[in-house]
Motif scaffolding. Sequence first.
Motif: not given
Length: 723
Positions: A208-212, A230-236, A238-239, A241-248
Amino acid sequence: MSADPRSALRLALAPRSIAVIGASENPHKIGGRPLAYLARFGFKGAVYPINPTRDEVQGLRCYPDLQALPETPDVVIVAVAGDQALAAVDACGLAGVALCIVMSSGFGETDPDGKSREMAMAARARQRGMRVVGPNSQGLANFGSGAVASFSTMFTEVAPADGPVGIISQSGAMGVVPYGLLRAQGIGVRHAHSTGNDCDVTVCELATVVAEDPALKLLLLYLEGIPDPWNLAEAARVARQRQLPIVVLKSGRSAAGQQAAQSHTGALANEDRAVDAFLAEHGIWRVQSMAEMVDSAQLYLKGWRPAGRRLVAISNSGAVCVLTADAASLANMPLEPLLASTQDELKAILPGFATTTNPVDITAALLSNSRLFGAILPPIARDPAADAFLIGIAVAGAGYDVDAFASDTARFAAQTGKPLVVAAPQRSVSDCFKVLGLPVYPTEGEAVRALGQFLSHAELQAAAAARDLPAPRRPRRAGPAAMLDEASSLALLAGHGVTVARHQLCQTEAEAVAAFAAFAALAVLGGQTVVVKGCTADASHKSELGLVRVGLGDAASVAAAWREVTLAADAAGVHLSGVIVAEMVRGRRELMIGARHDPVFGPVVLVGDGGKYVEAMPDVQLLLPPFDGAQVERALRRLRIAPLLDGVRGEPPLDVAAFCRSVVAVGELMAKDALGITQLDINPVIVGARGEGCLAVDAVVFQEVRISAGAAAAAAADATEES
């Protein structure tokens, strides 16, 4: 201490000061490596080695303990073993340290006693307002700030470079393996964090913080469990909002993998379909291997915003064209023919034996005329048939102007602004394209797979961004549950919007015969017969106990069935709350709806093919509430039986809309915490032809025992009145 528990995480990524308890002069020991890295990689803050046996460590003044430091450090690394580590963490909490990185092992990854000590340590830290990373952590590394508080050997073996990629992992190795693979591709990595046992700070919360970080263009996560979705949902969030892709990359997909995950970090394995649904819901792409995780990275970094999946392939090899078409078909990337006008332009350029539809085969004529390649690109760039491109150079070298091929391709990519990949197996050829920043793969298959992932992930991100996702929340902790009998189950469902078959709970043989007469007169959906079932909360599979009789068409058979069912219940030791007489419903297809309260993700709903073979041959999709009818239908279209929904061999299409309404009702029901539903199964749901509706004919509902019997009975009574 800040009221925001994540403020310490932000501080840890760019701390003003770092102390190392257990500091070592040897830069190859756990207590020495972070000191060496902080000096080597440009950390500008204060560094305080702590070791009571030394006055100086690696050229720095050394202190005997925390109390001797000139200030309270923002971050403390604990690199001592056993009880010393516990004492050190406690001392950090008492001193007001914001965050402690515990590199020490021998905790939850070893045995239950270690897990108990780990949790007690974390609890004491929380009481004192301190956050803990680890234990069993390789540390945190931010190459943007130089705060490389890690002991990973990879940073010695592979030179770091700040870049647009972040990596967060529970495993130390899986935090730096992608780092090494990306650096081999020339891609810089800014964040490489390994959280270890996640006793307090988890991968998901750290994300959630790194995605910022505004410098990031791609975030990679390795997970062995998702204890805090819930934390992963929050990270998503945040991401997005920045169009930052997350790959897991989430391990533990198989039973063997789940067991390995438990023994490695003590992570609890999550039910895999729920993991898939959760990640998709939030626009996170799940890969199946480390290769998939890093192979598409170069595509994410280009800033492309794809608008579709149509592919145009261009090669100097007919075989590459065919193989590309095969790979594109598997990746659901259609190769639509180019416009006739485009083909006319290409025919005027290429020899008569070349192929100008799509794929475009330049043929070996490229050897005789290297200008052919650059000449065909402008007409193709103007054609609307493409959303993405593949350039395949099977063989080139002496006699070919490879530099021109590469520069023409780079110009073409810039002109179109569309995703483009290159397949070139020869190093001498691929290097010419790579130096111009083009994504290059050894084979067309690898190129198409990487491109397919990138395009699919873009679609997933767009879908998540378009939905009004609720704020992330922790799922309730469900208590012990008891099974309702079928009549109560159906009444509860009917009262919350699920259409159920007409039925009546009977206490006497005479009531059963009267119910038959009433149903026979109505003949709903053409039904002339009824079903007689024992109604009990003692057994969910009634047929196996002889508690079901079907196809009854006269009063005498209904009376006989009532007697047979009651005798079978006595023989099986099953208490009956009555006998159900229900209409024998006929339709076009049996489907099912299931739901349960997942301890990690909260309510989840299953839809799929129904009937008695649902467990032997499962064909299901999973949804996470809230969802609407359109999302349900998309899930149904992913089933193996999806073609049957529209009718085959002259059959009419099914009433998908009616079924979707019942599924949405179940999702809303499961989301009502006050009802305390922990699990339900509705199988079968008889679906008629379009316009005929659907009816649930059997159901089992489990409800928390905290819901009083009186409340359940009242709900059932209200539902009966409404129906």
